[in-house]
Write a protein that holds these residues in place. Structure first.
Motif, PDB file in Angstrom:
ATOM      1  N   LEU A  57       3.978  43.815  44.575  1.00  0.00           N
ATOM      2  CA  LEU A  57       3.664  44.495  45.828  1.00  0.00           C
ATOM      3  C   LEU A  57       2.818  45.716  45.509  1.00  0.00           C
ATOM      4  CD1 LEU A  57       4.404  44.252  48.883  1.00  0.00           C
ATOM      5  CD2 LEU A  57       6.190  45.935  48.433  1.00  0.00           C
ATOM      6  N   SER A  58       1.622  45.744  46.047  1.00  0.00           N
ATOM      7  CA  SER A  58       0.696  46.847  45.783  1.00  0.00           C
ATOM      8  C   SER A  58       0.573  47.739  47.006  1.00  0.00           C
ATOM      9  CB  SER A  58      -0.685  46.291  45.418  1.00  0.00           C
ATOM     10  OG  SER A  58      -1.603  47.340  45.215  1.00  0.00           O
ATOM     11  N   THR A  59       0.657  49.038  46.770  1.00  0.00           N
ATOM     12  CA  THR A  59       0.546  50.028  47.844  1.00  0.00           C
ATOM     13  C   THR A  59      -0.809  50.727  47.754  1.00  0.00           C
ATOM     14  OG1 THR A  59       2.921  50.406  47.799  1.00  0.00           O
ATOM     15  CG2 THR A  59       1.584  52.082  48.869  1.00  0.00           C
ATOM     16  N   PRO A  60      -1.540  50.900  48.860  1.00  0.00           N
ATOM     17  CA  PRO A  60      -2.836  51.580  48.812  1.00  0.00           C
ATOM     18  C   PRO A  60      -2.717  52.972  48.223  1.00  0.00           C
ATOM     19  CG  PRO A  60      -2.502  50.523  50.942  1.00  0.00           C
ATOM     20  CD  PRO A  60      -1.194  50.450  50.206  1.00  0.00           C
ATOM     21  N   SER A  61      -3.732  53.371  47.465  1.00  0.00           N
ATOM     22  CA  SER A  61      -3.695  54.687  46.813  1.00  0.00           C
ATOM     23  C   SER A  61      -3.636  55.819  47.832  1.00  0.00           C
ATOM     24  CB  SER A  61      -4.932  54.861  45.920  1.00  0.00           C
ATOM     25  OG  SER A  61      -6.118  54.699  46.692  1.00  0.00           O
ATOM     26  N   LEU A 229       4.517  56.445  39.084  1.00  0.00           N
ATOM     27  CA  LEU A 229       3.990  55.135  38.730  1.00  0.00           C
ATOM     28  C   LEU A 229       4.410  54.076  39.743  1.00  0.00           C
ATOM     29  CD1 LEU A 229       4.707  55.159  34.872  1.00  0.00           C
ATOM     30  CD2 LEU A 229       2.536  55.620  36.029  1.00  0.00           C
ATOM     31  N   ALA A 230       5.578  54.262  40.344  1.00  0.00           N
ATOM     32  CA  ALA A 230       6.084  53.292  41.313  1.00  0.00           C
ATOM     33  C   ALA A 230       5.414  53.431  42.664  1.00  0.00           C
ATOM     34  CB  ALA A 230       7.593  53.450  41.463  1.00  0.00           C
ATOM     35  N   ALA A 231       4.742  54.547  42.891  1.00  0.00           N
ATOM     36  CA  ALA A 231       4.100  54.761  44.186  1.00  0.00           C
ATOM     37  C   ALA A 231       2.960  53.778  44.417  1.00  0.00           C
ATOM     38  CB  ALA A 231       3.587  56.199  44.289  1.00  0.00           C
ATOM     39  N   GLY A 232       2.343  53.309  43.346  1.00  0.00           N
ATOM     40  CA  GLY A 232       1.208  52.391  43.486  1.00  0.00           C
ATOM     41  C   GLY A 232       1.592  50.946  43.635  1.00  0.00           C
ATOM     42  N   GLY A 233       2.827  50.614  43.339  1.00  0.00           N
ATOM     43  CA  GLY A 233       3.251  49.225  43.471  1.00  0.00           C
ATOM     44  C   GLY A 233       4.423  48.901  42.583  1.00  0.00           C
ATOM     45  N   VAL A 234       5.157  47.897  42.987  1.00  0.00           N
ATOM     46  CA  VAL A 234       6.325  47.462  42.233  1.00  0.00           C
ATOM     47  C   VAL A 234       6.343  45.933  42.208  1.00  0.00           C
ATOM     48  CG1 VAL A 234       7.723  49.482  42.824  1.00  0.00           C
ATOM     49  CG2 VAL A 234       7.760  47.473  44.329  1.00  0.00           C
ATOM     50  N   ALA A 235       7.260  45.395  41.414  1.00  0.00           N
ATOM     51  CA  ALA A 235       7.542  43.963  41.440  1.00  0.00           C
ATOM     52  C   ALA A 235       8.875  43.761  42.144  1.00  0.00           C
ATOM     53  CB  ALA A 235       7.591  43.406  40.029  1.00  0.00           C
ATOM     54  N   VAL A 236       9.113  42.545  42.589  1.00  0.00           N
ATOM     55  CA  VAL A 236      10.332  42.230  43.325  1.00  0.00           C
ATOM     56  C   VAL A 236      10.876  40.905  42.815  1.00  0.00           C
ATOM     57  CG1 VAL A 236      11.337  41.769  45.603  1.00  0.00           C
ATOM     58  CG2 VAL A 236       9.460  43.414  45.366  1.00  0.00           C
ATOM     59  N   VAL A 237      12.185  40.807  42.729  1.00  0.00           N
ATOM     60  CA  VAL A 237      12.833  39.527  42.465  1.00  0.00           C
ATOM     61  C   VAL A 237      13.921  39.349  43.511  1.00  0.00           C
ATOM     62  CG1 VAL A 237      14.433  40.563  40.789  1.00  0.00           C
ATOM     63  CG2 VAL A 237      14.023  38.107  40.760  1.00  0.00           C
ATOM     64  N   LEU A 238      13.984  38.162  44.082  1.00  0.00           N
ATOM     65  CA  LEU A 238      15.036  37.906  45.066  1.00  0.00           C
ATOM     66  C   LEU A 238      15.588  36.497  44.894  1.00  0.00           C
ATOM     67  CD1 LEU A 238      13.824  35.995  47.566  1.00  0.00           C
ATOM     68  CD2 LEU A 238      12.703  38.121  48.190  1.00  0.00           C
ATOM     69  N   ARG A 239      16.828  36.335  45.341  1.00  0.00           N
ATOM     70  CA  ARG A 239      17.522  35.041  45.269  1.00  0.00           C
ATOM     71  C   ARG A 239      17.862  34.590  46.675  1.00  0.00           C
ATOM     72  NH1 ARG A 239      19.676  31.916  41.657  1.00  0.00           N
ATOM     73  NH2 ARG A 239      19.060  33.412  40.054  1.00  0.00           N
ATOM     74  N   LEU A 264       0.935  41.783  49.095  1.00  0.00           N
ATOM     75  CA  LEU A 264       1.901  40.981  48.348  1.00  0.00           C
ATOM     76  C   LEU A 264       1.143  39.892  47.587  1.00  0.00           C
ATOM     77  CD1 LEU A 264       5.272  39.789  49.857  1.00  0.00           C
ATOM     78  CD2 LEU A 264       3.900  38.250  48.469  1.00  0.00           C
ATOM     79  N   TYR A 265       1.354  39.793  46.272  1.00  0.00           N
ATOM     80  CA  TYR A 265       0.591  38.838  45.465  1.00  0.00           C
ATOM     81  C   TYR A 265       1.426  38.355  44.264  1.00  0.00           C
ATOM     82  CZ  TYR A 265      -0.196  42.823  42.327  1.00  0.00           C
ATOM     83  OH  TYR A 265      -0.013  43.887  41.483  1.00  0.00           O
ATOM     84  N   ALA A 266       0.835  37.422  43.505  1.00  0.00           N
ATOM     85  CA  ALA A 266       1.475  36.868  42.292  1.00  0.00           C
ATOM     86  C   ALA A 266       2.871  36.317  42.589  1.00  0.00           C
ATOM     87  CB  ALA A 266       1.528  37.918  41.177  1.00  0.00           C
ATOM     88  N   VAL A 267       2.952  35.496  43.610  1.00  0.00           N
ATOM     89  CA  VAL A 267       4.239  34.896  43.984  1.00  0.00           C
ATOM     90  C   VAL A 267       4.518  33.700  43.076  1.00  0.00           C
ATOM     91  CG1 VAL A 267       5.567  33.819  45.831  1.00  0.00           C
ATOM     92  CG2 VAL A 267       3.892  35.616  46.375  1.00  0.00           C
ATOM     93  N   GLU A 268       5.677  33.707  42.432  1.00  0.00           N
ATOM     94  CA  GLU A 268       6.084  32.604  41.566  1.00  0.00           C
ATOM     95  C   GLU A 268       7.593  32.415  41.641  1.00  0.00           C
ATOM     96  OE1 GLU A 268       3.808  32.017  37.521  1.00  0.00           O
ATOM     97  OE2 GLU A 268       4.259  34.145  37.768  1.00  0.00           O
ATOM     98  N   THR A 269       8.037  31.193  41.754  1.00  0.00           N
ATOM     99  CA  THR A 269       9.467  30.956  41.588  1.00  0.00           C
ATOM    100  C   THR A 269       9.784  31.121  40.110  1.00  0.00           C
ATOM    101  OG1 THR A 269       9.268  28.580  41.184  1.00  0.00           O
ATOM    102  CG2 THR A 269       9.436  29.298  43.490  1.00  0.00           C
ATOM    103  N   MET A 270      11.016  31.469  39.796  1.00  0.00           N
ATOM    104  CA  MET A 270      11.372  31.645  38.393  1.00  0.00           C
ATOM    105  C   MET A 270      11.359  30.315  37.644  1.00  0.00           C
ATOM    106  SD  MET A 270      11.455  34.804  38.008  1.00  0.00           S
ATOM    107  CE  MET A 270      11.861  34.727  36.257  1.00  0.00           C
TER     108      MET A 270
END
Length: 409
Positions: A57-61, A229-239, A264-270
């Motif tokens: 998840l990327s947040t605009p600068s 560093l987290a202000a610009g974007g994070v990753a997410v994992v959900l079940r 929201l990008y780089a979507v992949e199932t585990m």
């Protein structure tokens, strides 16, 4: 002329035997890769990939915020996703993600001599996590507890370590309650739990090849200077309860409701992540399998052709044998014996060649020896059966020879 014909026939036999040998070598390689791939797929990854999905998840600068505002936004994001039907657990994360991204930090253990600088300190893979990460990833908590909601910016800093970290740096000790200094974060963290090791580098990776020890750090306890560093974007994992891909439409809607500018990008199932980590071995297995299949087809055609030629050349002999009382089974054995000689010669040579050549692929194998007897015997038996089946049609044709007609030829 007869001598030239016999020489040509002999060369044909040699060529077919060589084809059988080559087919056996390729089949053996493909068989070993298949067994290795199967063993890798059964390896415990340290997490449960089924029903788990991850994305970035990327947040605009332009939306840069203070650490407090960043934490508030992440909490809002967590609560919004957790409220989606079928979502069982969710966690924002940074640092390492299994088989996707890796980050490590140096550390030293409180009460032991402090190294002179960071370069002299041991390192460990680190995962920034929220409460619920262990459920979202399907990680096993072995002792103590995992990061909880109350492990926030106002609470003492804690971490969970994996069992490799525990065995390596606390052999024969209970690590829970011990303290670890993280110099780059300028904090001292208390160990509150031990979890099962996550195969960060994928299944089959030798422990000596990379950092194996791991720790899990509460996202909300990230120092303010690092929280930027987290202000610009994070990753997410959900079940999820069902197919994780099915909830992504609602996830995108939830993200848009919070901030339509977030990407929201780089979507992949585990499961896709795990499969991707095995891609190189899978390609090798497929290529070997294709070449092996072609070699089997060519050797079978060669055997069929040579045996058919032999039947044609020995038509008068076969007719005479049958006129003198030979039974169909006798004639069939006579013909099949011709193909069996070439097959067994090729199998014998192929087994010797495969025994030597498969050693070259030992580094690519996992859970199976390069000289695995089951694979060698199975491939040898399979190829022998296929080759003998190639003799069946000309053998049946030989049995159908009319002795009267054959003797007139």
């Amino acid at each position: 002329i007869d001598g030239a014909v016999r020489s040509c026939h002999r060369l044909q036999r040699i060529f077919v035997a060589a084809e059988v040998a080559m087919a056996l070598v390729l089949l053996t390689g493909a068989g070993l890769m298949l067994r290795s791939f199967s063993a890798l797929w059964r390896v415990n990854q340290g997490f449960n990939p089924t029903h788990a999905i991850t994305f970035s998840l990327s947040t605009p600068s332009s939306s840069a915020t203070t650490p407090a505002e960043t934490r508030a936004r992440l909490r809002q994001f967590h609560d919004k996703l957790r409220s989606i039907p079928d979502v069982e657990a969710v966690s924002v994360t940074l640092g390492s993600r299994p088989m996707i991204h890796d980050s490590s930090l140096p550390f030293w253990i409180q009460g032991r001599p402090k190294p002179a600088n960071d370069n002299d300190m041991p390192g460990a893979m680190f995962y920034l996590v929220e409460a619920g990460f262990e459920k979202a990833m399907g990680i096993t908590v072995q002792r103590g507890r995992f990061v909880a909601p109350f492990d926030n910016e106002n609470a003492p800093v804690v971490i969970d370590i994996d069992d490799v970290f525990a065995r390596t740096y606390f052999p024969g000790e209970d690590p829970i309650g011990k303290r670890v200094n993280l110099t780059q974060f300028n904090v001292q963290a208390e160990i509150v739990g031990v979890v099962g090791h996550v195969k960060q580098w994928g299944p089959g990776t030798a422990a000596a090849a990379a950092i194996e020890a791991e720790f899990f750090y509460p996202f909300m306890q990230l120092p303010d200077k690092v929280m930027a560093l987290a202000a610009g974007g994070v990753a997410v994992v959900l079940r999820t309860e069902g197919d994780p891909s099915a909830v992504m439409k609602r996830v995108r809607q939830a993200v848009a409701e919070i901030d339509s500018r977030e990407v929201l990008y780089a979507v992949e199932t585990m499961n896709e992540v795990v499969a991707g980590s095995l891609a190189a071995r899978r390609i090798s297995m497929i290529l070997l399998g294709i070449f092996a299949a072609l070699a089997v087809v060519l050797s079978s055609i060669g055997i069929y052709g040579v045996v058919s030629y032999v039947v044609g050349q020995r038509t008068r002999e076969i007719g005479l044998r049958m006129a003198l009382g030979a039974q169909p089974g006798d004639v069939m054995r006579l013909v099949v014996r011709e193909g069996a000689r070439m097959t067994l010669a090729g199998v014998g040579i192929g087994l010797l060649a495969a025994f030597g050549l498969t050693r070259l692929m030992a580094s690519e194998l996992f859970g199976v020896s390069a000289q695995d007897p089951l694979t060698f015997l199975g491939v040898g038996a399979l190829l022998t059966v296929i080759a003998l089946l190639a003799c069946y049609v000309p053998a049946r044709r030989a049995v159908g020879v009319d002795p009267v007609v054959a003797l007139r030829v």
